[in-house]
Design an enzyme around this catalytic site. Structure first.
Site, PDB file in Angstrom:
ATOM      1  N   LYS A 144      34.406  44.249  41.848  1.00 29.01           N
ATOM      2  CA  LYS A 144      34.133  45.509  40.684  1.00 29.01           C
ATOM      3  C   LYS A 144      34.457  44.600  39.433  1.00 29.01           C
ATOM      4  CE  LYS A 144      35.454  48.077  38.295  1.00 29.01           C
ATOM      5  NZ  LYS A 144      35.170  48.215  36.893  1.00 29.01           N
TER       6      LYS A 144
ATOM      7  N   GLY B 295      44.521  42.235  35.667  1.00 34.58           N
ATOM      8  CA  GLY B 295      44.262  43.275  34.540  1.00 34.58           C
ATOM      9  C   GLY B 295      45.744  43.793  34.056  1.00 34.58           C
ATOM     10  N   SER B 296      45.839  44.932  33.378  1.00 32.00           N
ATOM     11  CA  SER B 296      46.743  45.539  33.005  1.00 32.00           C
ATOM     12  C   SER B 296      47.953  45.746  33.785  1.00 32.00           C
ATOM     13  CB  SER B 296      46.561  46.865  31.847  1.00 32.00           C
ATOM     14  OG  SER B 296      46.041  47.747  32.840  1.00 32.00           O
ATOM     15  N   THR B 297      49.253  45.762  33.374  1.00 27.46           N
ATOM     16  CA  THR B 297      50.387  46.148  34.281  1.00 27.46           C
ATOM     17  C   THR B 297      50.026  47.525  34.478  1.00 27.46           C
ATOM     18  OG1 THR B 297      51.762  44.486  33.335  1.00 27.46           O
ATOM     19  CG2 THR B 297      52.900  46.524  34.538  1.00 27.46           C
TER      20      THR B 297
ATOM     21  N   GLY C 289      47.657  47.857  37.166  1.00 23.72           N
ATOM     22  CA  GLY C 289      48.346  47.363  38.260  1.00 23.72           C
ATOM     23  C   GLY C 289      49.221  48.103  39.173  1.00 23.72           C
TER      24      GLY C 289
ATOM     25  N   GLU D 226      47.797  39.834  39.131  1.00 26.09           N
ATOM     26  CA  GLU D 226      48.221  39.041  37.897  1.00 26.09           C
ATOM     27  C   GLU D 226      48.009  39.975  36.600  1.00 26.09           C
ATOM     28  OE1 GLU D 226      45.882  35.466  36.406  1.00 26.09           O
ATOM     29  OE2 GLU D 226      46.947  36.540  34.388  1.00 26.09           O
TER      30      GLU D 226
ATOM     31  N   CYS E 142      46.386  36.879  29.166  1.00 27.48           N
ATOM     32  CA  CYS E 142      47.399  37.373  29.713  1.00 27.48           C
ATOM     33  C   CYS E 142      48.556  36.513  29.554  1.00 27.48           C
ATOM     34  CB  CYS E 142      47.094  37.873  31.303  1.00 27.48           C
ATOM     35  SG  CYS E 142      46.474  36.250  31.969  1.00 27.48           S
TER      36      CYS E 142
ATOM     37  N   GLU F  24      52.452  44.342  25.210  1.00 29.91           N
ATOM     38  CA  GLU F  24      51.403  43.439  25.114  1.00 29.91           C
ATOM     39  C   GLU F  24      50.192  43.886  24.127  1.00 29.91           C
ATOM     40  OE1 GLU F  24      49.219  42.848  28.859  1.00 29.91           O
ATOM     41  OE2 GLU F  24      48.947  40.656  28.406  1.00 29.91           O
TER      42      GLU F  24
HETATM   43  P1  ADP Z   1      42.002  47.124  30.467  1.00 27.28           P
HETATM   44  O1  ADP Z   1      42.799  48.325  29.998  1.00 27.28           O
HETATM   45  O2  ADP Z   1      42.358  46.299  29.182  1.00 27.28           O
HETATM   46  O3  ADP Z   1      40.468  47.189  30.217  1.00 27.28           O
HETATM   47  P2  ADP Z   1      42.255  46.997  32.970  1.00 27.28           P
HETATM   48  O4  ADP Z   1      43.476  46.683  33.638  1.00 27.28           O
HETATM   49  O5  ADP Z   1      42.231  48.556  32.986  1.00 27.28           O
HETATM   50  O6  ADP Z   1      42.259  46.512  31.469  1.00 27.28           O
HETATM   51  O7  ADP Z   1      40.879  46.539  33.521  1.00 27.28           O
HETATM   52  C1  ADP Z   1      41.060  45.508  34.440  1.00 27.28           C
HETATM   53  C2  ADP Z   1      39.898  45.812  35.733  1.00 27.28           C
HETATM   54  O8  ADP Z   1      40.663  46.935  36.127  1.00 27.28           O
HETATM   55  C3  ADP Z   1      38.559  46.377  35.170  1.00 27.28           C
HETATM   56  O9  ADP Z   1      37.761  45.830  36.025  1.00 27.28           O
HETATM   57  C4  ADP Z   1      38.647  47.718  35.225  1.00 27.28           C
HETATM   58  O10 ADP Z   1      37.637  48.503  35.448  1.00 27.28           O
HETATM   59  C5  ADP Z   1      39.621  48.098  36.432  1.00 27.28           C
HETATM   60  N1  ADP Z   1      40.374  49.269  36.531  1.00 27.28           N
HETATM   61  C6  ADP Z   1      40.821  50.006  35.510  1.00 27.28           C
HETATM   62  N2  ADP Z   1      41.354  51.390  36.095  1.00 27.28           N
HETATM   63  C7  ADP Z   1      41.439  51.103  37.311  1.00 27.28           C
HETATM   64  C8  ADP Z   1      41.878  51.722  38.507  1.00 27.28           C
HETATM   65  N3  ADP Z   1      42.377  52.984  37.958  1.00 27.28           N
HETATM   66  N4  ADP Z   1      41.847  51.218  39.855  1.00 27.28           N
HETATM   67  C9  ADP Z   1      41.142  50.179  39.891  1.00 27.28           C
HETATM   68  N5  ADP Z   1      40.703  49.508  39.011  1.00 27.28           N
HETATM   69  C10 ADP Z   1      40.786  49.875  37.779  1.00 27.28           C
END
Ligand code: ADP
Length: 493
Positions: free
Chosen positions: A188, A241-243, A246, A263, A297, A397
């Protein structure tokens, strides 16, 4: 038609692009689409399928079928040969991939092109791993002639959730693990940057990958991403992605106790001692944050500088930052591109405005770029001096081109301040003293620590975080454990 032409690439323009499931391009089941923009211009460059739970479910079923199909009996050397063919194709098409990435997420061509070597090496790294997935025979003290061993088998269907700040690289950390181990995957990509992921998946099929081994579902994080994270037939999730996201993925993993590789965010300390070679440390510390416009990151966004050189360092850092060329990354001379989106621009400007209100001293930048760049999401490289570790810009961050320079008095204070964070991803020390360097190497709580350099990464060396920066290591000796199960076997002849 040449695929490195910005106007004629089949991925760009009004024709909708679908998911890639079972080797076939398919629209979203409910037919919905979303726009993807070039952040340097704000223009819509493509429309992509907006995946839902139903699309994710179809992709996971396909990946499961592929996992249980002929792919299972591919030998390590067959998988290795596939990775070598992919290596060739990615090499041949690299300029096209770099261009797609630049248009899609804004990183300048000077950056996306520069990753060619790293990405090709990463593919070779995993090609080598295919034939090295050894289990172990173990001694035992059982009565009778029983042989005991640990058997390693591929874990199954992986959910791979990719961020937007460098999908060309991020996807390979997952694809490498999947293809080397014999798993299958549903990827995804981030809604802001999906194009290079779709194109690489096409190249994999061109190289002879069986249908269904690698599937891509595009769409929103809260929809397609969340559906993948909670899907009961996904065995593991690899996420960067973001904490905050995560945490949601950890919660979703409880459905079937998925093992995760995470990560996450960072607020990495970059520590400069007065005895450092400043000709190296100034540009090094600047690019530790300004690379990719701070959307990294492991950015060294808390820059601890020994008090005796604080003012000189800030002056040189500011002078250096003024030499950086910011603009539309299609110009090969541009070094820094835009932020990914209007939302991210607002967030970063919010931090900059808030820092001034909290009393940080603005030494350079601090504004959005206007004129020709006003339609894109550009922020000038920004430096705040005399920052305190407790200020918001030093704690959270930002994911933008903002450096907080924090003075310190001695190595003990530097270490205490460096570790006063929930994160633990990267970090660096700049010094000519081996003793001082080693004190930081052992003392800074982080997954990676650089000495007199920043951000260099090799696929043969692991990369990962501790604490709120996540767990699991990408690359290196132990990465493939995230893609393998271990079965203990007792054999009585
Ligand atoms: P940002 O907030 O900077 O976009 P994210 O950590 O939200 O960073 O995004 C990293 C990835 O996680 C992207 O592919 C995003 O679509 C996906 N993502 C965002 N929210 C969710 C969620 N609730 N569950 C799974 N994946 C998600």
């Amino acid at each position: 038609m040449t695929r490195s032409d910005t106007t004629t690439h089949p991925y760009l323009g009004t024709g909708a692009k679908g998911h890639l499931i079972g080797g076939r391009v398919c629209p979203a089941q409910d037919g919905r689409l979303f726009d993807t923009c070039n952040p340097a211009t704000g223009e819509v460059i493509a429309q992509l399928a907006r995946g839902t739970e139903a699309d994710v479910d179809a992709a996971v079923r396909t990946a499961r079928k592929a996992f249980e199909g002929p792919w299972r009996s591919w030998t390590p050397y067959q998988r290795q040969a596939l990775l070598f063919r992919v290596h060739e194709l990615v090499d041949q098409h690299y300029d096209e991939l770099a261009l797609l990435e630049t248009l899609d997420m804004g990183a300048p061509l000077s950056r996306t092109r520069a990753f060619r070597g790293f990405i090709l090496q990463t593919i070779l790294h995993y090609a080598t791993q295919t034939a090295n997935l050894a289990g172990e025979t173990l001694p035992n003290s059982l009565p009778g002639a029983i042989t005991t061993l640990n058997l390693r088998t591929p874990a199954g269907v992986i959910g791979g959730i990719i961020p937007w700040n460098g999908p060309l690289i991020s996807q390979w950390w997952i694809l490498g693990g999947v293809l080397a181990s014999g798993c299958t995957v549903v990827l995804k990509p981030a809604e802001d940057a999906s194009l290079s992921v779709l194109r690489v998946a096409e190249l994999l099929h061109e190289a002879g990958l069986p249908e269904g081994v690698v599937n891509v579902v595009t769409g929103m994080g809260a929809e397609a991403g969340a559906a993948l994270a909670r899907h009961p037939d996904v065995d593991r999730v690899a996420f960067t992605g973001s904490t905050a996201t995560g945490r949601k993925i950890i919660e979703a993993s409880t459905v079937n106790i998925k093992r995760l590789q995470l990560e996450l965010g960072g607020k990495s300390p970059d520590i400069v001692f007065a005895d450092a070679d400043l000709d190296v440390a100034v540009p090094g510390a600047a690019m530790a944050v300004f690379s990719n416009s701070g959307q990294v990151c492991y950015a060294g966004s808390r820059l601890f500088v020994e008090r005796s050189i604080h003012d000189e360092f800030v002056a040189r850092l500011t002078a250096f930052s003024k030499t950086l060329r910011v603009g539309n990354g299609l110009d090969p001379k541009v070094q820094l591109g835009p932020l990914i989106s209007a939302r991210q621009l607002d967030r970063v400007m919010g931090y900059i405005d808030g820092a001034a209100a909290e009393g940080a001293a603005l030494a350079g930048g601090g504004q959005r770029l206007d004129g020709d760049l006003a339609k894109g999401y550009f922020v000038a490289p920004t430096i705040f001096a005399n920052v305190h570790n407790e200020m918001t810009i030093a704690r959270e961050e930002i994911f933008g081109p903002v450096i907080s320079v924090i003075p310190f008095n001695d190595a003990d204070e530097a270490l205490r301040l460096a570790n006063a964070t929930d994160y633990g991803l990267g970090g660096a020390v700049w010094t000519r003293s081996l003793g001082q360097a080693m004190k930081m190497v052992h003392g800074v709580r982080s997954g990676t620590l650089w000495v007199n350099c920043y951000g260099v990464i090799d696929p043969a060396v692991g990369f990962g975080g501790t604490r709120s920066s996540g767990y699991g290591v990408k690359g290196g000796l132990h990465h493939l454990e995230a893609y393998m199960d271990t079965k203990s076997v007792y054999i009585k002849p």
